[in-house]
Design a protein around this motif. Structure first.
Motif, PDB file in Angstrom:
ATOM      1  N   SER A 159       0.929  -1.098   0.021  1.00  0.00           N
ATOM      2  CA  SER A 159       0.376  -0.081  -0.330  1.00  0.00           C
ATOM      3  C   SER A 159       0.421   1.249  -0.005  1.00  0.00           C
ATOM      4  CB  SER A 159      -0.884   0.029   1.352  1.00  0.00           C
ATOM      5  OG  SER A 159      -1.780   0.750   1.383  1.00  0.00           O
ATOM      6  N   GLY A 160       0.684   2.198   0.777  1.00  0.00           N
ATOM      7  CA  GLY A 160       0.874   3.127   0.439  1.00  0.00           C
ATOM      8  C   GLY A 160       0.697   4.365   0.016  1.00  0.00           C
ATOM      9  N   ALA A 161       1.584   5.348  -0.504  1.00  0.00           N
ATOM     10  CA  ALA A 161       1.485   7.032  -0.618  1.00  0.00           C
ATOM     11  C   ALA A 161       1.499   6.297  -2.491  1.00  0.00           C
ATOM     12  CB  ALA A 161       2.391   7.816  -0.488  1.00  0.00           C
ATOM     13  N   MET A 162      -0.211   6.523  -2.927  1.00  0.00           N
ATOM     14  CA  MET A 162       0.404   6.355  -4.815  1.00  0.00           C
ATOM     15  C   MET A 162       1.260   7.357  -5.249  1.00  0.00           C
ATOM     16  SD  MET A 162      -3.107   4.152  -5.710  1.00  0.00           S
ATOM     17  CE  MET A 162      -3.790   5.270  -6.996  1.00  0.00           C
ATOM     18  N   ASP A 163       1.553   8.202  -5.119  1.00  0.00           N
ATOM     19  CA  ASP A 163       2.552   9.665  -5.095  1.00  0.00           C
ATOM     20  C   ASP A 163       3.635   9.798  -4.108  1.00  0.00           C
ATOM     21  OD1 ASP A 163       4.224  11.659  -6.372  1.00  0.00           O
ATOM     22  OD2 ASP A 163       3.029  12.639  -7.395  1.00  0.00           O
ATOM     23  N   GLN A 164       4.874   9.157  -3.955  1.00  0.00           N
ATOM     24  CA  GLN A 164       5.818   8.898  -3.283  1.00  0.00           C
ATOM     25  C   GLN A 164       6.494  10.283  -3.761  1.00  0.00           C
ATOM     26  OE1 GLN A 164       7.322   5.377  -1.818  1.00  0.00           O
ATOM     27  NE2 GLN A 164       4.539   4.608  -1.284  1.00  0.00           N
ATOM     28  N   ALA A 165       6.736  10.296  -4.321  1.00  0.00           N
ATOM     29  CA  ALA A 165       7.645  11.557  -4.531  1.00  0.00           C
ATOM     30  C   ALA A 165       7.161  12.761  -4.231  1.00  0.00           C
ATOM     31  CB  ALA A 165       8.176  11.714  -6.299  1.00  0.00           C
ATOM     32  N   ALA A 166       5.915  12.894  -4.500  1.00  0.00           N
ATOM     33  CA  ALA A 166       5.083  13.690  -3.346  1.00  0.00           C
ATOM     34  C   ALA A 166       5.121  14.460  -2.010  1.00  0.00           C
ATOM     35  CB  ALA A 166       3.803  13.956  -4.607  1.00  0.00           C
ATOM     36  N   LEU A 167       4.810  12.832  -2.084  1.00  0.00           N
ATOM     37  CA  LEU A 167       4.755  12.334  -0.058  1.00  0.00           C
ATOM     38  C   LEU A 167       6.486  13.427   0.153  1.00  0.00           C
ATOM     39  CD1 LEU A 167       2.857   9.880   2.378  1.00  0.00           C
ATOM     40  CD2 LEU A 167       5.552   9.687   1.884  1.00  0.00           C
TER      41      LEU A 167
END
Length: 547
Positions: free
Chosen positions: A273-281
């Motif tokens: 799971s986790g953020a769909m846009d990991q760079a943005a997070l």
């Protein structure tokens, strides 16, 4: 043993049968290979995810090829009985496929002892083998967008129980109230690999019990069981008056806690799971001086509104959305994304409808006070693991700041797609590209695909003018599916798996979105168009030719 490419961080090992698969799994678990990060076993395959900077594909293939497949698989003495009401909506169709009556389907399903071969798809979802030999049932041509929790189903030679309401393509023959997954138990999954399982017909039990003095006992166990929902309680009470906090004034379409994911839990059937846009997070956290892996809020569409109690520093990244700050006196002004935003006591920040992209991320200096589940605060919407979606009026506690400074403003990501735009995603072909006709493989790249309203964090359901046709039309035994997999059901309309995708699936994967485009895929809104650009051809990675 056959080795198939998945992406640059994964390979699929195909074996002759379930026995060989379990033997290889035991060998890999007994003597771990450095660089291997996750093993996802299935009916005849093991998905091996690895760190390519630690071990190359060729080295990994050679190490696995040297494993001994002659080891015996241990079977548990534990027997679990599952009461079922056989009133599933596919029962009559299954009976017709098998050429028997619905009553005989029930009799054969309850008359055999099953065994848990492996877990996957979702937490608590166990693939049961060894039932009556008559059971070999094809999946539905188009998977349902929602299968009810507790659904007892068939696919191929396997049976299973859906732990939560989720998408799925298995044939439903009944339903149980038994909780397959419950984090309050020492072992959250009711069914563990190797366990023996018997299904019990509740109607038959109740008929037998109707004339007995103590006829309610069998039914009580079922009625007291409850399928667990999201495994954390929301906090509607305000933290201590002296503590800074945020109150949710409006939630928008959906706002969730997300971090970088709960990795290493595939053995329990739990995806990252986790953020769909990991760079943005990561950027949002960096802008407010946090460690990059701290939880932040992920909101889809516009409408999220947060009011500050005390002085706080926020950062908003991701989709291009208008941001408004309104102070306690009612004065408003426009704020910028990708920079630190100082909020005074009583200020309210509101995120508007995105003009490009789909998801925004909100980090607060110090980080949110949120209880992790299985080591992560990520909310998995398919598995129902993690904190629940935010509610209006909820208070969000804020941790004391650890670092002394916030970061300089960052440049917003350019090229995020609008609702009617076209976006190109690089694709690595495999592992089941050879299950499709050459014309279908060419069509995957030449035709554009529209993102339908049925899309969510589990995956983007795509629609194209022409469907993808298969060269191999037999049933594919369930196998591991990674983030970014492009799975093609019998309808020929692809599904692009995103953060909350199932660990395993029974439809062939024609290719996988390249790692460098996964964040972009997570920002594609409904209505946008996708073109796939193959960047690596399908290959059979035998030890002699692996590179």
């Amino acid at each position: 043993m056959r080795f198939l490419p998945v992406n640059r961080q994964s390979i699929l090992v195909e074996l002759a049968d379930l026995q060989q698969t379990l033997a290889l799994l035991g060998a890999l678990q007994a003597q771990s290979i450095e660089g291997v990060q996750e093993l996802v076993p299935a009916a005849r395959t093991i998905l091996v995810q690895f760190a390519p900077h630690i071990i190359s594909t060729a080295q990994l293939v050679n190490r696995i090829a040297a494993c001994d497949l002659n080891g015996e698989v241990q079977r548990s003495d534990v027997l679990v009985q599952i009461p079922v009401r056989y009133d599933g909506e596919d029962l009559a169709e299954v009976a017709q496929i098998l050429g028997i009556s619905p009553e005989e389907v029930v009799s054969r399903h309850t008359g055999s002892e099953w065994s848990v071969a492996f877990t996957g798809f979702a937490p608590g979802f166990a693939y049961l083998s060894g039932g009556d030999p008559i059971f070999n049932v094809p999946r539905r041509a188009t998977p349902r967008t929602k299968v009810p929790a507790g659904a007892v189903a068939l696919a191929g030679t396997f049976s299973a129980v859906y732990p939560q309401a989720s998408p799925g393509g298995w044939q439903i023959i009944g339903v149980t109230d038994e909780a397959m997954w419950d984090l309050s138990r020492d072992l959250p999954a009711l069914l563990q690999p190797g366990y023996r399982v018997r299904f019990v017909d509740m109607d038959a039990i109740e008929k037998e019990a109707s004339g007995a003095d103590h006829s309610s006992n069998a039914a009580v166990k079922v009625s007291e069981s409850a399928i667990p929902q999201v495994q954390a309680a929301s906090n509607m009470e305000a933290p201590a008056e002296s503590a800074p906090a945020l109150q949710v004034r409006a939630t928008g379409l959906m706002t969730l806690f997300q971090d970088l994911g709960r990795h290493g839990q595939a053995g329990q059937g739990v995806s990252a799971s986790g953020a769909m846009d990991q760079a943005a997070l990561k950027t949002a956290n960096r802008l407010v001086g946090n460690a990059s892996n701290l939880p932040a809020l992920e909101t889809v569409g516009g409408g999220l509104s947060l009011q500050s109690r005390g002085e706080l520093v926020l950062a908003i990244t991701g989709a291009q959305s208008p941001i408004t700050i309104t102070n306690a006196a009612g004065q408003s002004w426009v704020a910028s994304s990708y920079c630190a935003l100082a909020l005074a006591d009583g200020d309210t920040v509101t995120i508007g409808q995105p003009t490009a992209g789909a998801r925004c991320y909100v980090a607060v200096r110090g980080g949110y006070q949120v209880q992790p589940v299985l080591g992560s605060a990520a909310t998995d919407t398919l598995a129902h693991v993690g904190p629940p979606a935010l509610q209006r009026g909820q208070w969000l506690g804020v941790q004391p700041a650890v670092h002394a400074v916030v970061a300089d403003a960052a440049l917003p990501v350019q090229g995020l797609p609008a609702a009617d735009a076209e976006v190109v995603l690089d694709v690595e072909l495999g592992p089941r590209t050879d299950w499709f006709t050459p014309e279908a493989v060419a069509l995957l790249a030449s035709q554009r695909w529209q993102v339908t309203p049925q899309s969510n964090r589990v995956g983007l359901r795509l629609a194209g003018e022409q469907a993808l046709s298969r060269a191999i039309t037999t049933e594919l035994p369930s196998e591991g599916t990674p983030l970014g997999a492009i799975q093609v059901p019998a309808s020929g309309q692809p599904v692009l798996f995103l953060a909350d995708h199932p660990l395993t699936g029974g439809y062939p994967v024609i290719g996988c979105v390249a790692a460098h485009h996964l964040d972009l895929a997570g920002q594609i809104p409904v209505g946008a168009w996708i073109r796939f650009n193959p960047v690596r051809a399908f290959a059979d990675l035998s030890p002699a030719v692996a590179d």
